[in-house]
Design a protein around this motif. Structure first.
Motif, PDB file in Angstrom:
ATOM      1  N   LEU A   1       0.818  -1.213   0.000  1.00 46.58           N
ATOM      2  CA  LEU A   1       0.000   0.000   0.000  1.00 46.58           C
ATOM      3  C   LEU A   1       0.852   1.264   0.000  1.00 46.58           C
ATOM      4  O   LEU A   1       0.318   2.381   0.012  1.00 46.58           O
ATOM      5  CB  LEU A   1      -0.936  -0.004   1.211  1.00 46.58           C
ATOM      6  N   GLY A   2       2.173   1.085   0.008  1.00 44.61           N
ATOM      7  CA  GLY A   2       3.080   2.220  -0.110  1.00 44.61           C
ATOM      8  C   GLY A   2       3.182   3.087   1.124  1.00 44.61           C
ATOM      9  O   GLY A   2       3.401   4.299   1.015  1.00 44.61           O
ATOM     10  N   VAL A   3       3.032   2.473   2.317  1.00 47.71           N
ATOM     11  CA  VAL A   3       3.125   3.246   3.554  1.00 47.71           C
ATOM     12  C   VAL A   3       4.026   2.527   4.549  1.00 47.71           C
ATOM     13  O   VAL A   3       4.372   1.358   4.372  1.00 47.71           O
ATOM     14  CB  VAL A   3       1.734   3.452   4.201  1.00 47.71           C
ATOM     15  N   GLU A   4       4.409   3.242   5.599  1.00 46.36           N
ATOM     16  CA  GLU A   4       5.128   2.618   6.696  1.00 46.36           C
ATOM     17  C   GLU A   4       4.129   1.915   7.607  1.00 46.36           C
ATOM     18  O   GLU A   4       2.932   2.219   7.603  1.00 46.36           O
ATOM     19  CB  GLU A   4       5.912   3.668   7.480  1.00 46.36           C
ATOM     20  N   LEU A   5       4.632   0.984   8.404  1.00 45.41           N
ATOM     21  CA  LEU A   5       3.756   0.200   9.269  1.00 45.41           C
ATOM     22  C   LEU A   5       2.963   1.095  10.219  1.00 45.41           C
ATOM     23  O   LEU A   5       1.795   0.815  10.518  1.00 45.41           O
ATOM     24  CB  LEU A   5       4.592  -0.811  10.070  1.00 45.41           C
ATOM     25  N   LYS A   6       3.566   2.185  10.679  1.00 47.56           N
ATOM     26  CA  LYS A   6       2.885   3.073  11.625  1.00 47.56           C
ATOM     27  C   LYS A   6       1.685   3.778  11.005  1.00 47.56           C
ATOM     28  O   LYS A   6       0.830   4.319  11.719  1.00 47.56           O
ATOM     29  CB  LYS A   6       3.868   4.110  12.178  1.00 47.56           C
ATOM     30  N   ASP A   7       1.608   3.779   9.678  1.00 44.72           N
ATOM     31  CA  ASP A   7       0.498   4.443   8.990  1.00 44.72           C
ATOM     32  C   ASP A   7      -0.550   3.449   8.481  1.00 44.72           C
ATOM     33  O   ASP A   7      -1.469   3.833   7.748  1.00 44.72           O
ATOM     34  CB  ASP A   7       1.034   5.259   7.812  1.00 44.72           C
ATOM     35  N   LEU A   8      -0.403   2.191   8.881  1.00 48.26           N
ATOM     36  CA  LEU A   8      -1.332   1.147   8.435  1.00 48.26           C
ATOM     37  C   LEU A   8      -2.315   0.810   9.553  1.00 48.26           C
ATOM     38  O   LEU A   8      -1.937   0.667  10.714  1.00 48.26           O
ATOM     39  CB  LEU A   8      -0.556  -0.111   8.038  1.00 48.26           C
TER      40      LEU A   8
END
Length: 512
Positions: free
Chosen positions: A201-208
């Motif tokens: 999804l093109g994000v870091e884990l903290k933004d999921l």
């Protein structure tokens, strides 16, 4: 919590650190069996010490420290019962979270375990009040703290949509989400592959964020499910629940439809079931309007029957009271009971409305379809690695699913031979792999393999399947064609195939 305490009565297993009052401070890893009494908000029970722990005692009593969430502290004495290292204790009044532990210093509470009001047979840690909000959002730090206390954590939600921060979720091993009526799902966190999801999804884990939905089906959709149950001669006996798990990153979403392993879900039945033998957990396909079997067990406690459904994918699930099925050509047949039970559970079908043809041979493709249905697997993909399995054949997706689950293999020439008759040893090998897929370790040593096959004079003809047939014999799946022959190279018939599937389901606890 008070409401839960007053409404539930169940035995739970908790662990405590305990110490003899007659000895220097020594911690024991003992087991406490406790039963909750809703009329008095107390627990009573017994402490069990191992032989080693009991031998270290100097006296016939042990002391348990009782730490309450409001900060109060007390002790209770457990007295030796006279047998088997069991010490009984008097009633302990519990509050929202009551910690049972080693009574050293009441100002320090470490490595202690929580006794809480059991929910439909469950127990263990209840989350602090700030773990989950009324709208289903979960506090990151509180979830991490929950996992620090117990890697297999449980949260209780009043919302049927729960939003989990992925960077906190990854700290645990599993998370069970329980709604007020007992509907639940247990997520094996490794199976979510959170880091891969974040990357895709093109994000870091903290933004999921992982959105979990446990929504009852209502309106026209619910009416269609009830009608589908009637159409197969059955009756819907539980609400239909649509379980979904979705990865969310801003305005992007990715549904998690399969997990690569079984995921447990519970659904409460509409009424207490005195007899669950005719009940079937099912998946409802809203596109076809049809049901398919889901491995399900039932338990009744506190005047409520709960169904636990195990499957590797998400969908709409419910429970139906199945129609009894019979076939005229099975009357008096040795396999009649097993075949008709599987037919009522939507696993096997007759060759017509009145015939099963138990002595007819079964093909490799037909048995692959049968075992996939028995496992309740999500059928996905049509691309086959076998050159003789065309993507437009009815069995293409089923064979691909069975291959992905490690249930079947082909031949060295790259073929599968879907229309060839399956042999008894091939059938036994597939069922043995299904047992492993279901999570049961059935590994045998060379000596155990030899012992399992010792009575069969034709065991030498089993070749590559020797070990797997030995497992099937030792697990009670295969009895042999006679007392002294296993007939591994003989073609299997429909009755034998159905019977092995029935025994497999009982062996791994997929029917009860």
């Amino acid at each position: 919590m008070t409401k839960l305490l007053k409404n539930k009565t169940a035995a739970v297993l908790v662990f405590a650190m305990i110490v003899s009052v007659f000895m220097p401070i020594i911690a024991f890893a003992a087991t406490i069996n406790a039963k909750f009494d809703s009329s008095t908000n107390t627990i009573t029970g017994s402490v069990y010490l191992t032989d080693e722990e009991y031998g270290a005692l100097n006296g016939n009593t042990i002391t348990i420290g009782v730490y309450h969430e409001d900060g109060t502290y007390s002790t209770v004495t457990a007295t030796y019962s006279g047998k088997d290292g069991i010490f009984n204790f008097d009633p302990i009044t519990i509050t929202e979270n009551t910690y049972l532990g080693y009574p050293d210093d009441s100002s320090v509470v470490t490595d202690l375990y929580t006794y809480t009001a059991p929910v439909y047979g469950g127990g263990g840690y209840f989350p602090p009040a700030n773990v989950i909000n009324a709208d289903g959002t979960v506090n990151r730090d509180a979830l991490i703290n929950l996992f620090n206390a117990n890697a297999d954590a449980t949260i209780h939600s009043t919302s049927d949509v729960v939003l989990l921060p992925a960077d906190a979720l990854i700290k645990g091993k599993s998370l069970t989400i329980v709604l007020e009526d007992g509907t639940s799902i247990t997520l094996p966190i490794a199976a979510l592959k959170l880091e891969e999801l974040a990357k895709s999804l093109g994000v870091e884990l903290k933004d999921l964020v992982i959105r979990v939905e446990l929504k009852k089906v209502t309106g026209d959709a619910a009416d269609k499910i009830g009608a589908a149950a009637t159409a197969v001669g059955g009756k819907q006996v539980a609400p239909a629940v649509d379980f979904k798990v979705v990865a969310v990153a801003g305005d992007k979403e990715q549904a998690i439809t399969t997990f690569g392993q079984y995921v447990s879900r519970t659904i409460p039945l509409n009424e207490v079931a005195a007899d669950t033998s005719g009940l079937v957990g099912v998946l409802y396909n809203p596109v076809t309007g049809e049901f398919s079997f889901v491995p399900t067990t039932f338990a009744t406690e506190n005047d409520k029957t709960m169904a636990t459904l195990k499957r590797n994918g998400n969908s709409i699930y419910t429970v139906i009271q199945a129609k009894a099925v019979s076939f005229a050509d099975l009357a008096g047949n040795w396999a009649q009971k097993d075949v008709e039970a599987l037919a009522s559970k939507l696993i096997v079908k007759g060759t017509s409305a009145t015939k099963f043809e138990p002595k007819r041979n079964i093909t490799r493709a037909e048995f692959a379809a049968l075992v996939v249905r028995a496992l309740g697997l999500e059928v996905s993909g049509t691309t086959s690695k076998f050159k003789d399995v065309a993507s437009d054949k009815w069995y293409a997706a089923t064979i691909a699913t069975a291959v992905n689950a490690g249930l079947i293999t082909g031949y060295e020439d790259g073929t599968f031979k879907p229309n060839a008759n399956i042999t008894r040893k091939e059938l036994a090998a597939i069922v043995t792999r299904a047992i492993t897929f279901a999570g049961k370790d059935v590994t045998l040593t060379d000596e155990q393999i030899s012992a399992a096959l010792a009575n069969f004079k034709d065991a030498g003809s089993l070749g590559w399947a020797k070990g797997e047939v030995a497992v099937a014999v030792s697990e009670g799946i295969v009895n042999g064609q006679t007392a002294t022959t296993v007939a591994g190279n003989a073609n299997a018939n429909r009755a034998e195939a159905a019977t092995m599937i029935a025994r497999f389901l009982g062996n791994v606890g997929f029917v009860k």
